[in-house]
Design a protein around this motif. Structure first.
Motif, short mmCIF file in Angstrom:
data_model
loop_
_atom_site.label_atom_id
_atom_site.label_comp_id
_atom_site.label_asym_id
_atom_site.label_seq_id
_atom_site.Cartn_x
_atom_site.Cartn_y
_atom_site.Cartn_z
N GLY A 59 0.80 -1.22 0.00
CA GLY A 59 0.00 0.00 0.00
C GLY A 59 0.83 1.27 0.00
N VAL A 60 2.09 1.17 0.40
CA VAL A 60 2.98 2.33 0.40
C VAL A 60 3.64 2.52 -0.96
CG1 VAL A 60 5.04 3.33 1.45
CG2 VAL A 60 3.40 2.08 2.87
N VAL A 61 4.01 1.39 -1.60
CA VAL A 61 4.76 1.45 -2.86
C VAL A 61 3.85 1.81 -4.04
CG1 VAL A 61 6.07 0.07 -4.52
CG2 VAL A 61 6.53 -0.15 -2.07
N LEU A 62 2.61 1.32 -4.02
CA LEU A 62 1.73 1.53 -5.17
C LEU A 62 1.49 3.01 -5.50
CD1 LEU A 62 0.44 -0.40 -7.16
CD2 LEU A 62 -1.69 -0.25 -5.85
N PRO A 63 1.22 3.88 -4.51
CA PRO A 63 1.07 5.31 -4.84
C PRO A 63 2.33 5.94 -5.42
CG PRO A 63 0.15 4.81 -2.67
CD PRO A 63 0.91 3.60 -3.10
N VAL A 64 3.49 5.48 -4.97
CA VAL A 64 4.75 5.99 -5.52
C VAL A 64 4.86 5.63 -7.00
CG1 VAL A 64 7.26 5.86 -5.39
CG2 VAL A 64 5.91 5.92 -3.29
N LEU A 65 4.53 4.38 -7.34
CA LEU A 65 4.54 3.97 -8.74
C LEU A 65 3.58 4.82 -9.57
CD1 LEU A 65 4.59 0.06 -8.41
CD2 LEU A 65 6.51 1.56 -8.99
N THR A 66 2.42 5.12 -9.00
CA THR A 66 1.43 5.93 -9.72
C THR A 66 1.97 7.33 -9.98
OG1 THR A 66 -0.38 4.68 -8.70
CG2 THR A 66 -0.92 6.82 -9.66
N ARG A 67 2.61 7.93 -8.96
CA ARG A 67 3.18 9.27 -9.14
C ARG A 67 4.26 9.27 -10.21
NH1 ARG A 67 2.89 9.51 -3.47
NH2 ARG A 67 5.13 9.12 -3.26
N LEU A 68 4.97 8.17 -10.35
CA LEU A 68 6.04 8.07 -11.35
C LEU A 68 5.52 7.58 -12.70
CD1 LEU A 68 8.86 6.65 -9.05
CD2 LEU A 68 8.76 8.94 -10.06
N ARG A 69 4.19 7.58 -12.85
CA ARG A 69 3.51 7.26 -14.12
C ARG A 69 3.69 5.81 -14.54
NH1 ARG A 69 4.93 9.80 -18.65
NH2 ARG A 69 7.04 10.34 -17.98
N ALA A 70 3.90 4.93 -13.58
CA ALA A 70 3.92 3.50 -13.89
C ALA A 70 2.50 3.03 -14.16
CB ALA A 70 4.52 2.71 -12.73
N VAL A 71 2.38 2.00 -15.00
CA VAL A 71 1.08 1.40 -15.30
C VAL A 71 1.14 -0.07 -14.89
CG1 VAL A 71 -0.64 0.92 -17.08
CG2 VAL A 71 0.78 2.99 -17.24
N PRO A 72 0.76 -0.40 -13.65
CA PRO A 72 0.77 -1.80 -13.24
C PRO A 72 -0.27 -2.60 -14.03
CG PRO A 72 0.70 -0.33 -11.33
CD PRO A 72 0.41 0.50 -12.54
N ARG A 73 0.14 -3.78 -14.50
CA ARG A 73 -0.80 -4.64 -15.23
C ARG A 73 -1.29 -5.77 -14.34
NH1 ARG A 73 3.36 -4.88 -19.31
NH2 ARG A 73 3.15 -3.17 -20.79
N THR A 74 -0.37 -6.35 -13.58
CA THR A 74 -0.75 -7.46 -12.70
C THR A 74 -0.05 -7.30 -11.36
OG1 THR A 74 1.10 -8.88 -13.41
CG2 THR A 74 -0.96 -9.04 -14.67
N SER A 75 -0.70 -7.80 -10.34
CA SER A 75 -0.07 -7.89 -9.02
C SER A 75 -0.56 -9.17 -8.39
CB SER A 75 -0.42 -6.68 -8.15
OG SER A 75 -1.82 -6.60 -7.95
N ALA A 76 0.36 -9.91 -7.81
CA ALA A 76 0.02 -11.21 -7.24
C ALA A 76 0.77 -11.43 -5.95
CB ALA A 76 0.35 -12.32 -8.24
N LEU A 77 0.10 -12.04 -4.99
CA LEU A 77 0.72 -12.37 -3.71
C LEU A 77 1.42 -13.71 -3.84
CD1 LEU A 77 1.03 -11.49 -0.74
CD2 LEU A 77 -1.04 -12.83 -0.25
#
Length: 669
Positions: A573-591
């Motif tokens: 939950g901390v890393v995902l907003p940082v990726l968004t600010r850096l204009r990353a486009v996550p396609r998949t996330s898996a535990l």
């Protein structure tokens, strides 16, 4: 004698240079082992390599195994020097991909393995550093299956793993035979039937080893060996596997001459030596050898061939061998010699640099020598994009990263005596045509100031297709030299589109042409003011092409990377907003267990930002892997290239520059 041209590839610090040193020692080429830390290895011969403890330039060493001469090419592991790896791939018969038993599968390991598989280069995997604390076996094999290739099999086992006394032994026994049979059966129906019938144990050992060799040579399976370059554990098994499992080079010495240049060196007096892998035929001293596109040729004044541990002067170099040719002054890295080289030898396998910087000489008197020195460096590494702004007298370089920039700076100081500074790195964008555009300017029709007629149509083309030049006029409508001047100038003009960025892909068509025939006064004195020259076409073409581009419109695209990010689950939950600010486009996330794996697309300009913040966000446990993917349309206002050397929309400024440069004729200004 047969020849095996072998590449040693790895992520940086996996130990491939130490492994090279161990192989040379085990085959009696060197009497004492060199050390990367001490800067005494055989293949890291540059002073910079010894100081930094990394490989910068690909190096060739040679040793014999029975009746096989192995030309071993040690390549850089740092991603900033991926161009050296690309050139090595063009000439390989087989490869050894080195992994660390401690660090395991790393980002560059995955990039290299994907490329080796795509090119169908037969590859062995060597897991190094089994003597290091933290070395792994089973979990590392599982990682190889998940991240590199499922078509692998460990053919060696370890004892005392992770201790100085670690050893590597060949795998044997029913479990190994069953695993090997199951793997090979995927490409062999007879083995599949034996496996299904439970008769795998009855198969002769020679049958299984022979099929393993056959499928390895076809790039279908990848044997994994374990060992240590430092202690020598497992290196004898690796030496045996090189000749048993990898293919030697075809040797049609009587065929047409065909080879490719993968490295250029210069001697103390500036003379060139070209490293050439021969695919067929024979080149002899004093031969006149065509190279490049076939329009150039040179006389070979000397040849040395890698054999018996060194480069030995010879009268000829033949198919399968690597030779060093002297006397070809205009030859460049990537040139074919003789007939066209195989497709793999000519292709581009890694992404071009995505960063650019301006190089500034500290002493004003070094500006001229700086350009000459950088031209020599670009000659050895064509992926160093060299661009000179004549108006501002500035030089730009395309580079992969900060380490490469530091190496260029040190090389200029040490080899050429030129001290330089670099301005801030910027990301290289490209422009793509939105629609089709056309324009024409005609001889003796205002506002055309040149004795030429040029019409051009510019059309969009698929990414990666390059620039195609077509004719919609009769080939004999004007001298071919004028048509060639239009084509060459148009290609050069496309290096800077409407926003200053290169347009790498489009179709250009010459739609109109015309010229003023040669005129002369009495006594047959040629009158340039009344006759077209190639210069008229070179000067007019940028104006026409830019008009066509304005009509078509261009869109700026930015480079992006595919990324794979593995982080502890509790910081997701901390890393995902940082990726968004850096204009990353996550396609998949898996535990996966206690970790989250995120995959997606990230702008190249943001990669460094993620790398910089990741240790703090994940307490040092985050792992980022990224590799160039594509160029995508840029959102928002398109950026103009810093310091682009012309304003394509300013016709008056362009014409004034032409006048200053050429002294254009008063009656046609």
């Amino acid at each position: 004698m047969h020849t095996l041209n072998l590449g040693i590839l790895a992520h940086v610090d996996a130990g491939k240079t130490s492994l090279t040193e161990r192989l040379l020692h085990a085959t009696h080429v060197i009497d004492e082992l060199g050390s990367v830390d001490d800067g005494s290895t055989r293949t890291d011969s540059l002073e910079l390599e010894r100081l930094r403890g990394i490989t910068i330039k690909a190096a060739v060493a040679s040793f014999d195994i029975d009746d096989v001469t192995v030309n071993l090419i040690d390549t850089p592991g740092h991603p900033d020097f991926i161009a050296e790896v690309e050139r090595a791939l063009r000439v390989l018969d087989g490869a050894v991909l080195v992994l660390s038993a401690v660090e395991g599968v790393q980002a560059q390991t995955r990039v290299l393995m994907r490329t080796l598989q795509r090119l169908r280069i037969p590859t062995l995997l060597f897991v190094n550093k089994i003597d290091r604390r933290g070395a792994r076996y089973g979990s590392l094999l599982r990682a190889i299956g998940e991240k590199l290739t499922p078509a692998h099999i460990a053919i060696s086992a370890t004892e005392a793993l992770g201790t100085p006394g670690a050893v590597s032994r060949p795998r044997t026994g029913p479990a190994f035979r069953s695993e090997l049979t199951a793997l090979l059966a995927e490409h062999d129906d007879a083995l599949l039937a034996a496996y299904v019938d439970g008769a795998a144990e009855e198969l002769p050992e020679a049958r299984l080893r022979g099929e393993l060799a056959a499928q390895t040579r076809r790039g279908l399976v990848h044997p994994v060996l374990f060992g240590s370059a430092i202690t020598g554990a497992g290196t004898d098994a690796l030496i045996g596997a090189l000749t048993e499992l990898l293919p030697t080079a075809p040797a049609d010495a009587e065929g047409p001459v065909s080879g490719t240049v993968f490295k250029i060196e210069r001697g103390p007096a500036g003379e060139k030596t070209a490293y050439v892998r021969m695919f067929s035929g024979t080149v002899r001293v004093r031969d006149k050898l065509p190279f490049g596109s076939g329009t150039q040729a040179g006389k070979v004044t000397g040849i040395s061939v890698f054999e018996q541990g060194a480069a030995v002067n010879r009268e000829a170099v033949s198919a399968g061998q690597i030779g060093r040719l002297r006397g070809l002054g205009a030859i460049r890295v990537g040139d074919s010699v003789g007939a066209k080289a195989p497709a793999r030898a000519a292709g581009r396998h890694f992404a071009p640099p995505t960063l650019e910087t301006i190089v500034v000489a500290r002493r004003p008197g070094d500006r001229g020598p700086l350009h000459a020195a950088l031209t020599q460096l670009a000659e050895q590494d064509p992926l160093i994009g060299l661009r000179r702004d004549e108006l501002r007298q500035e030089i730009s370089l395309s580079l992969y990263g900060e380490v490469q920039k530091e190496v260029v700076q040190a090389t200029l100081a040490d080899d050429f005596g030129i001290d330089v500074d670099f301005r801030e790195m910027t990301t290289i964008h490209v422009e793509r045509l939105v629609e089709t555009g056309a324009a024409a300017e005609f001889l003796d029709v205002d506002p055309n100031p040149f004795l030429a007629t040029v019409g051009l149509r510019a059309e969009p083309a698929p990414a990666g297709s390059g620039v195609e030049f077509r004719l919609e006029v009769e080939l004999g409508s004007m001298p071919y030299a004028f048509i060639k001047a239009v084509e060459e100038t148009a290609r050069q003009t496309l290096r800077q589109g409407l926003y200053g960025w290169e347009i790498p892909d489009c179709v250009l068509t010459l739609t109109h042409s015309g010229y003023a025939p040669r005129q002369s006064h009495a006594h047959a004195v040629f009158d340039k003011s009344m006759s077209s020259t190639a210069g008229d076409f070179r000067n007019l073409t940028p104006l026409v092409l830019m008009s066509a581009l304005r009509q078509a419109g261009t869109e700026v695209h930015e480079p992006t990377h595919d990324f794979r990010l593995e982080i502890p689950a509790d910081v997701f939950g901390v890393v995902l907003p940082v990726l968004t600010r850096l204009r990353a486009v996550p396609r998949t996330s898996a535990l996966k267990g206690s970790s989250y794996v995120i995959e997606g697309e990230l702008p190249a300009a943001s990669v460094h930002g993620v790398e910089r913040q990741l240790p703090r966000l994940t307490s040092g446990e985050g792992v980022l892997e990224s590799s160039f993917a594509r160029y995508r349309p840029l959102q928002g206002p398109p950026p103009r290239r810093p310091r682009s050397d012309h304003d394509p929309l300013d016709r008056r400024t362009y014409l004034l520059r032409v006048v200053r440069r050429t002294g254009a004729r008063d009656d046609h200004r």
